[in-house]
Write a protein that holds these residues in place. Structure first.
Motif, PDB file in Angstrom:
ATOM      1  N   GLY A 170       0.819  -1.211   0.000  1.00 18.17           N
ATOM      2  CA  GLY A 170       0.000   0.000   0.000  1.00 18.17           C
ATOM      3  C   GLY A 170       0.843   1.247   0.000  1.00 18.17           C
ATOM      4  O   GLY A 170       0.388   2.325  -0.400  1.00 18.17           O
ATOM      5  N   ASN A 171       2.109   1.116   0.434  1.00 20.51           N
ATOM      6  CA  ASN A 171       3.025   2.253   0.436  1.00 20.51           C
ATOM      7  C   ASN A 171       3.369   2.715  -0.981  1.00 20.51           C
ATOM      8  O   ASN A 171       3.938   3.786  -1.156  1.00 20.51           O
ATOM      9  CB  ASN A 171       4.291   1.895   1.219  1.00 20.51           C
ATOM     10  CG  ASN A 171       5.267   3.039   1.360  1.00 20.51           C
ATOM     11  OD1 ASN A 171       6.454   2.894   1.071  1.00 20.51           O
ATOM     12  ND2 ASN A 171       4.789   4.198   1.778  1.00 20.51           N
ATOM     13  N   VAL A 211       1.599   2.525  15.558  1.00 22.44           N
ATOM     14  CA  VAL A 211       1.735   2.538  14.101  1.00 22.44           C
ATOM     15  C   VAL A 211       1.955   3.973  13.657  1.00 22.44           C
ATOM     16  O   VAL A 211       1.088   4.835  13.872  1.00 22.44           O
ATOM     17  CB  VAL A 211       0.492   1.952  13.408  1.00 22.44           C
ATOM     18  CG1 VAL A 211       0.658   2.018  11.883  1.00 22.44           C
ATOM     19  CG2 VAL A 211       0.251   0.512  13.845  1.00 22.44           C
ATOM     20  N   VAL A 212       3.117   4.252  13.062  1.00 22.28           N
ATOM     21  CA  VAL A 212       3.428   5.582  12.551  1.00 22.28           C
ATOM     22  C   VAL A 212       3.053   5.593  11.080  1.00 22.28           C
ATOM     23  O   VAL A 212       3.703   4.952  10.252  1.00 22.28           O
ATOM     24  CB  VAL A 212       4.917   5.923  12.751  1.00 22.28           C
ATOM     25  CG1 VAL A 212       5.197   7.353  12.311  1.00 22.28           C
ATOM     26  CG2 VAL A 212       5.318   5.730  14.214  1.00 22.28           C
ATOM     27  N   THR A 213       1.999   6.311  10.741  1.00 16.67           N
ATOM     28  CA  THR A 213       1.436   6.249   9.391  1.00 16.67           C
ATOM     29  C   THR A 213       2.293   6.998   8.387  1.00 16.67           C
ATOM     30  O   THR A 213       3.156   7.801   8.735  1.00 16.67           O
ATOM     31  CB  THR A 213       0.017   6.838   9.371  1.00 16.67           C
ATOM     32  OG1 THR A 213       0.079   8.214   9.756  1.00 16.67           O
ATOM     33  CG2 THR A 213      -0.906   6.081  10.307  1.00 16.67           C
ATOM     34  N   ASP A 214       1.981   6.755   7.124  1.00 14.85           N
ATOM     35  CA  ASP A 214       2.630   7.479   6.035  1.00 14.85           C
ATOM     36  C   ASP A 214       1.543   8.157   5.201  1.00 14.85           C
ATOM     37  O   ASP A 214       1.093   9.226   5.534  1.00 14.85           O
ATOM     38  CB  ASP A 214       3.494   6.528   5.215  1.00 14.85           C
ATOM     39  CG  ASP A 214       4.403   7.255   4.228  1.00 14.85           C
ATOM     40  OD1 ASP A 214       4.701   8.441   4.447  1.00 14.85           O
ATOM     41  OD2 ASP A 214       4.820   6.638   3.234  1.00 14.85           O
ATOM     42  N   GLY A 323       6.360   3.247   5.505  1.00 10.94           N
ATOM     43  CA  GLY A 323       6.721   4.082   4.384  1.00 10.94           C
ATOM     44  C   GLY A 323       8.172   4.514   4.297  1.00 10.94           C
ATOM     45  O   GLY A 323       8.990   4.276   5.188  1.00 10.94           O
ATOM     46  N   ASP A 324       8.454   5.191   3.198  1.00 14.22           N
ATOM     47  CA  ASP A 324       9.823   5.537   2.836  1.00 14.22           C
ATOM     48  C   ASP A 324      10.400   6.642   3.721  1.00 14.22           C
ATOM     49  O   ASP A 324      11.537   6.551   4.167  1.00 14.22           O
ATOM     50  CB  ASP A 324       9.859   5.962   1.365  1.00 14.22           C
ATOM     51  CG  ASP A 324      11.246   5.849   0.761  1.00 14.22           C
ATOM     52  OD1 ASP A 324      11.679   4.725   0.502  1.00 14.22           O
ATOM     53  OD2 ASP A 324      11.894   6.899   0.572  1.00 14.22           O
ATOM     54  N   ALA A 354       9.565  -2.129  13.724  1.00 16.69           N
ATOM     55  CA  ALA A 354       9.410  -2.774  12.424  1.00 16.69           C
ATOM     56  C   ALA A 354       9.259  -1.706  11.358  1.00 16.69           C
ATOM     57  O   ALA A 354       8.589  -0.685  11.573  1.00 16.69           O
ATOM     58  CB  ALA A 354       8.193  -3.695  12.411  1.00 16.69           C
ATOM     59  N   ALA A 355       9.878  -1.912  10.209  1.00 22.96           N
ATOM     60  CA  ALA A 355       9.753  -1.009   9.066  1.00 22.96           C
ATOM     61  C   ALA A 355       9.022  -1.744   7.950  1.00 22.96           C
ATOM     62  O   ALA A 355       9.447  -2.839   7.541  1.00 22.96           O
ATOM     63  CB  ALA A 355      11.121  -0.551   8.586  1.00 22.96           C
ATOM     64  N   LEU A 356       7.934  -1.162   7.478  1.00 21.32           N
ATOM     65  CA  LEU A 356       7.194  -1.668   6.320  1.00 21.32           C
ATOM     66  C   LEU A 356       7.320  -0.606   5.239  1.00 21.32           C
ATOM     67  O   LEU A 356       6.724   0.474   5.344  1.00 21.32           O
ATOM     68  CB  LEU A 356       5.719  -1.908   6.657  1.00 21.32           C
ATOM     69  CG  LEU A 356       5.390  -2.759   7.885  1.00 21.32           C
ATOM     70  CD1 LEU A 356       3.876  -2.965   7.992  1.00 21.32           C
ATOM     71  CD2 LEU A 356       6.103  -4.102   7.841  1.00 21.32           C
ATOM     72  N   ARG A 357       8.069  -0.907   4.200  1.00 23.78           N
ATOM     73  CA  ARG A 357       8.457   0.146   3.270  1.00 23.78           C
ATOM     74  C   ARG A 357       8.555  -0.354   1.835  1.00 23.78           C
ATOM     75  O   ARG A 357       9.125  -1.418   1.575  1.00 23.78           O
ATOM     76  CB  ARG A 357       9.831   0.674   3.686  1.00 23.78           C
ATOM     77  CG  ARG A 357      10.456   1.678   2.736  1.00 23.78           C
ATOM     78  CD  ARG A 357      11.966   1.587   2.731  1.00 23.78           C
ATOM     79  NE  ARG A 357      12.610   2.637   1.957  1.00 23.78           N
ATOM     80  CZ  ARG A 357      13.891   2.653   1.617  1.00 23.78           C
ATOM     81  NH1 ARG A 357      14.695   1.690   2.053  1.00 23.78           N
ATOM     82  NH2 ARG A 357      14.387   3.619   0.881  1.00 23.78           N
ATOM     83  N   THR A 358       7.992   0.408   0.917  1.00 28.30           N
ATOM     84  CA  THR A 358       8.300   0.260  -0.494  1.00 28.30           C
ATOM     85  C   THR A 358       9.450   1.207  -0.814  1.00 28.30           C
ATOM     86  O   THR A 358       9.400   2.380  -0.463  1.00 28.30           O
ATOM     87  CB  THR A 358       7.078   0.604  -1.365  1.00 28.30           C
ATOM     88  OG1 THR A 358       5.994  -0.266  -1.017  1.00 28.30           O
ATOM     89  CG2 THR A 358       7.396   0.427  -2.835  1.00 28.30           C
TER      90      THR A 358
END
Length: 397
Positions: A170-171, A211-214, A323-324, A354-358
């Motif tokens: 989704g990023n 959760v830190v949103t983007d 996110g980035d 945790a990092a969730l990133r495109t």
């Protein structure tokens, strides 16, 4: 509100200099010279600002591409913070400053050009609202809402995998990125360059998750679906959703953006309405909270976060950085060797993270030598194309 803009003394390894915009062949240079002109043209096409505001946008574009960094106006409400954050930087050419700082300051200056913080008719008007609203009204968002109907039929493990994947990819729904990408934007390739998802799930056993949103709209929809499942399954007893306190990087989510998304969910048919209804109830009950901290719009890495934010992250069972930009702030946006361990460059973080990133910018850490070599051998811009992603987790020793 935070430490010195160059980071905590003695913690920046000399082999990892900060990314700047000085190299004309670099991604960072292209952001200022290519992406920002497109962005401002789109804003002026979408919002009917008058001549004075339009001149302010043009002046900012000229300064940021060819001039030196000017300070905020004397009456800016956050001038004192920016004087501290920009100590030694005002009056210098934009390209020679750290990309993380200069890009953040550019977006802060956009608010002045738009009159967002000044008295007058444009005060508080989100200059990015037309783009956010278009995404909420677009076919992609409708498809994402409809896709939630598939969740109840999945086994718990499959549902968690699908929701985590949606939150990662989704990023890609980053309007600042897709405005200048090829028509239609990048498609999710499914290529994870690092995958610590098993570690992530092992850390979730009923505590509070931060959760830190983007981004807003499609990305925050995926985030909210994941949050709903964490709460419904008992993996989290509470979720603290951190949003931006005001417009920031084009589509960054504010509280209003989250509420707009929730209301779209609640008014949709099928599973989207049920998920949206549960989340609205969780907000009312306090199991889900919306928070906005001023540091979310600071030009600094998280290493320099203020004590109250550090304490909030420390109290959580897990902090999820989406996110980035959050990734850049987490690893200091430096030219790390891609194989430097992610745990090493985030060792200062006060709790599990945790990092969730495109991947849409240059900095990256935590890859295996084999993965880094294979990606480099492709000869493609894999770090910045938005076609690769990662799930990384670090747990303090």
């Amino acid at each position: 509100m935070g430490g010195h803009p160059d980071g905590t003394p003695g913690t920046n390894p000399p082999q990892a200099p900060p990314i700047t915009c000085e190299d004309p062949e670099s991604f960072a240079w292209s952001v200022f010279q290519v992406r920002h002109p497109v962005l401002i043209r789109r804003i002026l096409d979408a919002v009917p600002y008058g001549p004075e505001r339009r001149r302010a946008f043009a002046d900012l574009l000229e300064e940021s591409r060819h001039g030196s960094v000017a300070p905020l106006p004397q009456d800016a409400p956050d001038r004192a913070e920016w004087e501290a954050w920009g100590e030694g930087r005002f009056g210098r050419p934009w390209p020679e400053l750290p990309f993380l700082w200069s890009e953040s300051y550019f977006y802060r200056r956009l608010l002045d050009a738009a009159g967002y913080l000044a008295d007058g008719a444009w005060h508080g008007v989100d200059l990015f609202a037309p783009f956010k609203e278009a995404e909420l009204d677009g076919p992609g968002f409708a498809d994402d809402l409809a896709a939630l109907d598939d969740l109840p039929g999945l086994a718990p493990g499959d549902r968690e995998h699908a929701l985590l994947a949606a939150a990662v990819w989704g990023n890609q729904a980053d309007l600042g990125f897709t405005m200048v990408a090829d028509a239609g934007g990048p498609e999710a390739s499914g290529t994870l360059v690092a995958d610590d998802s098993d570690v992530l799930w092992s850390l979730l056993d009923g505590g509070t998750v931060v959760v830190v949103t983007d981004n807003s709209a499609r990305e925050v929809l995926a985030d909210l679906a994941l949050v709903d499942d964490l709460l419904a399954s008992g993996r989290a007893s509470a979720v603290d959703l951190l949003v931006k306190p005001r417009p920031y990087y084009v589509s960054d989510a504010t509280a209003q953006d989250v509420l707009s998304c929730l209301h779209r969910m609640a008014s949709a048919p099928g599973e989207a309405a049920r998920v949206g209804g549960r989340l609205l109830a969780a907000l009312r009950e306090g199991r889900l909270t919306l928070s906005a901290h001023p540091f979310a719009c600071a030009p600094l890495g998280y290493r320099d976060m203020p004590d109250d934010l550090r304490e909030r992250f420390a109290a959580g069972q897990l902090t999820v950085m989406k996110g980035d930009l959050n990734y850049r702030r987490l690893v200091d946006d430096r030219h790390w060797p891609p194989t430097v361990p992610f745990a090493d460059v985030t060792a200062w973080f006060p709790g599990p993270v945790a990092a969730l990133r495109t991947l849409k910018s240059d900095t990256v850490a935590g890859l295996t030598p084999e993965t880094a070599a294979r990606l480099d051998a492709t000869g493609t811009a894999w770090r910045t194309s938005g076609t690769h992603a990662l799930i990384q987790v670090a747990v303090p020793g």
